[in-house]
Design a protein around this motif. Structure first.
Motif, mmCIF file in Angstrom:
data_model
loop_
_atom_site.group_PDB
_atom_site.id
_atom_site.type_symbol
_atom_site.label_atom_id
_atom_site.label_comp_id
_atom_site.label_asym_id
_atom_site.label_seq_id
_atom_site.Cartn_x
_atom_site.Cartn_y
_atom_site.Cartn_z
ATOM 1 N N ILE A 98 -17.549 125.320 -71.801
ATOM 2 C CA ILE A 98 -16.184 124.913 -71.803
ATOM 3 C C ILE A 98 -15.452 125.182 -73.147
ATOM 4 C CG2 ILE A 98 -16.354 123.239 -70.060
ATOM 5 C CD1 ILE A 98 -16.501 121.084 -72.197
ATOM 6 N N GLY A 99 -14.026 125.250 -73.006
ATOM 7 C CA GLY A 99 -13.301 125.206 -74.427
ATOM 8 C C GLY A 99 -13.280 123.993 -74.755
ATOM 9 N N GLN A 100 -11.869 123.800 -75.230
ATOM 10 C CA GLN A 100 -11.646 122.310 -75.821
ATOM 11 C C GLN A 100 -11.668 121.443 -74.594
ATOM 12 O OE1 GLN A 100 -7.959 122.608 -77.947
ATOM 13 N NE2 GLN A 100 -8.811 122.071 -79.843
ATOM 14 N N TYR A 101 -11.875 120.117 -75.051
ATOM 15 C CA TYR A 101 -11.848 119.153 -73.677
ATOM 16 C C TYR A 101 -10.875 118.054 -74.369
ATOM 17 C CZ TYR A 101 -15.237 116.288 -75.974
ATOM 18 O OH TYR A 101 -15.951 115.325 -76.850
ATOM 19 N N ALA A 102 -10.316 117.053 -73.406
ATOM 20 C CA ALA A 102 -9.887 116.092 -73.667
ATOM 21 C C ALA A 102 -10.065 114.971 -72.858
ATOM 22 C CB ALA A 102 -8.390 116.021 -73.967
ATOM 23 N N ILE A 103 -10.462 113.572 -73.320
ATOM 24 C CA ILE A 103 -10.766 112.382 -72.442
ATOM 25 C C ILE A 103 -9.438 111.993 -71.893
ATOM 26 C CG2 ILE A 103 -11.759 110.123 -72.184
ATOM 27 C CD1 ILE A 103 -13.583 110.853 -74.337
ATOM 28 N N GLY A 104 -9.006 111.757 -70.520
ATOM 29 C CA GLY A 104 -7.843 111.179 -70.035
ATOM 30 C C GLY A 104 -8.116 110.015 -69.277
ATOM 31 N N GLY A 105 -7.258 109.941 -68.181
ATOM 32 C CA GLY A 105 -7.258 108.823 -67.376
ATOM 33 C C GLY A 105 -7.479 107.396 -68.068
ATOM 34 N N ALA A 106 -8.465 106.559 -67.127
ATOM 35 C CA ALA A 106 -8.469 105.044 -67.624
ATOM 36 C C ALA A 106 -9.322 104.855 -69.052
ATOM 37 C CB ALA A 106 -9.158 103.993 -66.836
ATOM 38 N N VAL A 107 -10.313 105.958 -69.373
ATOM 39 C CA VAL A 107 -11.286 105.785 -70.399
ATOM 40 C C VAL A 107 -10.278 106.517 -71.556
ATOM 41 C CG1 VAL A 107 -13.132 106.726 -71.449
ATOM 42 C CG2 VAL A 107 -13.285 106.252 -68.759
ATOM 43 N N GLY A 108 -9.520 107.323 -71.409
ATOM 44 C CA GLY A 108 -8.545 107.802 -72.421
ATOM 45 C C GLY A 108 -7.528 106.710 -72.958
ATOM 46 N N ALA A 109 -7.278 105.887 -71.733
ATOM 47 C CA ALA A 109 -6.123 104.868 -72.158
ATOM 48 C C ALA A 109 -6.685 103.678 -72.804
ATOM 49 C CB ALA A 109 -5.689 104.380 -70.673
ATOM 50 N N THR A 110 -8.059 103.509 -72.797
ATOM 51 C CA THR A 110 -8.907 102.388 -73.366
ATOM 52 C C THR A 110 -8.772 102.714 -74.804
ATOM 53 O OG1 THR A 110 -10.207 101.960 -71.512
ATOM 54 C CG2 THR A 110 -11.028 101.420 -73.606
ATOM 55 N N PHE A 111 -8.693 103.962 -75.220
ATOM 56 C CA PHE A 111 -8.628 104.001 -76.618
ATOM 57 C C PHE A 111 -7.525 103.294 -77.414
ATOM 58 C CE2 PHE A 111 -7.299 106.999 -80.463
ATOM 59 C CZ PHE A 111 -8.280 107.049 -81.123
ATOM 60 N N TYR A 112 -6.286 103.234 -76.604
ATOM 61 C CA TYR A 112 -5.104 102.363 -76.926
ATOM 62 C C TYR A 112 -4.969 101.086 -76.551
ATOM 63 C CZ TYR A 112 -4.247 107.646 -77.800
ATOM 64 O OH TYR A 112 -4.524 108.832 -78.326
ATOM 65 N N LEU A 113 -5.643 100.807 -75.385
ATOM 66 C CA LEU A 113 -5.304 99.531 -74.350
ATOM 67 C C LEU A 113 -6.539 98.772 -74.719
ATOM 68 C CD1 LEU A 113 -3.150 101.286 -71.623
ATOM 69 C CD2 LEU A 113 -2.213 100.078 -73.685
ATOM 70 N N GLU A 114 -6.239 97.535 -73.730
ATOM 71 C CA GLU A 114 -7.630 96.693 -73.855
ATOM 72 C C GLU A 114 -8.337 97.462 -72.595
ATOM 73 O OE1 GLU A 114 -4.658 95.859 -72.501
ATOM 74 O OE2 GLU A 114 -4.758 94.901 -70.761
ATOM 75 N N PRO A 115 -9.840 97.313 -72.634
ATOM 76 C CA PRO A 115 -10.535 98.083 -71.298
ATOM 77 C C PRO A 115 -10.222 97.744 -70.142
ATOM 78 C CG PRO A 115 -11.902 97.298 -73.279
ATOM 79 C CD PRO A 115 -10.400 96.469 -73.514
ATOM 80 N N SER A 116 -10.182 98.693 -69.253
ATOM 81 C CA SER A 116 -10.034 98.155 -68.032
ATOM 82 C C SER A 116 -10.862 98.758 -66.870
ATOM 83 C CB SER A 116 -8.298 98.180 -67.234
ATOM 84 O OG SER A 116 -8.211 99.843 -67.507
ATOM 85 N N ALA A 117 -11.375 98.149 -65.751
ATOM 86 C CA ALA A 117 -12.506 98.885 -64.952
ATOM 87 C C ALA A 117 -12.275 100.146 -64.625
ATOM 88 C CB ALA A 117 -12.686 97.711 -63.934
ATOM 89 N N THR A 118 -13.141 100.982 -64.606
ATOM 90 C CA THR A 118 -12.958 102.292 -64.141
ATOM 91 C C THR A 118 -14.475 102.696 -63.784
ATOM 92 O OG1 THR A 118 -12.249 104.682 -64.314
ATOM 93 C CG2 THR A 118 -13.269 103.499 -66.324
ATOM 94 N N LEU A 119 -14.523 103.666 -62.896
ATOM 95 C CA LEU A 119 -15.755 103.816 -62.377
ATOM 96 C C LEU A 119 -16.395 105.373 -62.744
ATOM 97 C CD1 LEU A 119 -15.638 102.594 -58.548
ATOM 98 C CD2 LEU A 119 -16.826 101.592 -60.591
#
Lengths: 173, 53
Positions: free
Chosen positions: A17-38
């Motif tokens: 793969i080339g560059q990648y970026a974490i998105g979705g709920a896990v990406g949001a957890t970088f900035y917010l409080e953790p919320s359940a994701t599977l």
């Protein structure tokens, strides 16, 4: 999750793969409080095979499923215990979100996370209930750079959607 | 709104703020725990029964 990210970093080092970026709920957890994701959403830049103009996830499946024997479950590949969904960018917004992701470090393991403003723009574009809920979390947490967000929303023609979202969820009658 | 509810909401805001400020690695540990709990709840016989009824 560290082990999962180590495998993804190795895929990048091996040129799958080339560059990648974490998105979705896990990406949001970088900035917010953790919320359940599977699962983990990994947005990936793919390189076309020599002689082909088409981008394909096949080399990624060959590497993880055939090569490293990770299980495939529907659209996910279970990498070190976490179902991972690999998402090629669907449009210019996705491409920019990958290109401008923030480099971080999880106890020594490098990782790239989308900016808060790109996560918000992508959530707005998707427009599901859980996306609106995440938008509200971002606003309440006060982590957004308004100028940067405005530029992204303008560039990707999302201002009308932002106005609709504001009318529905932010304006007091 | 009662004083009690005001205190509860203030306490929730404080907890959320504390969680937001945690390092990413610590948040991911919490996220893994939340995921384990979600899977446990989803696999509960009561929930399975409800799904099939």
């Amino acid at each position: 999750m560290k082990a999962t990210l180590q495998v993804i970093n190795q895929m990048q080092a091996d040129g799958v793969i080339g560059q990648y970026a974490i998105g979705g709920a896990v990406g949001a957890t970088f900035y917010l409080e953790p919320s359940a994701t599977l699962d983990i959403d990994i947005f990936v830049s793919l390189q076309a095979r020599p002689g082909s103009l088409l981008l394909s996830l096949q080399p990624l499946y060959d590497y993880l499923v055939t090569g490293r024997k990770y299980a495939q479950q529907g659209e996910y590949i279970v990498v070190e215990g976490w179902p991972v969904q690999f998402l090629p960018p669907g449009d210019a917004l996705g491409e920019e979100a990958i290109a401008q992701a923030i480099a971080t470090d999880i106890e020594g393991v490098p990782a790239r996370v989308m900016t808060a403003e790109h996560l918000v723009a992508l959530a707005l574009q998707l427009g599901r209930g859980k996306d609106f809920s995440r938008l509200l979390q971002f606003i309440e947490a006060g982590v957004l750079d308004a100028t940067r967000l405005d530029q992204i929303l303008t560039r990707f023609h999302l201002l009308a959607k932002w106005e609709d979202f504001g009318d529905k969820f932010l304006r007091k009658s | 709104m009662s004083d009690f509810m005001r205190k509860v909401l203030a306490s929730k805001r404080e907890t959320r703020k504390r969680l937001v400020e945690l390092p990413f690695a610590q948040k991911l540990v919490l996220l893994e725990k939340l995921r384990d709990r979600s899977l446990l709840i989803a696999s509960s016989p009561l929930r399975q029964q409800h799904r099939h009824s």
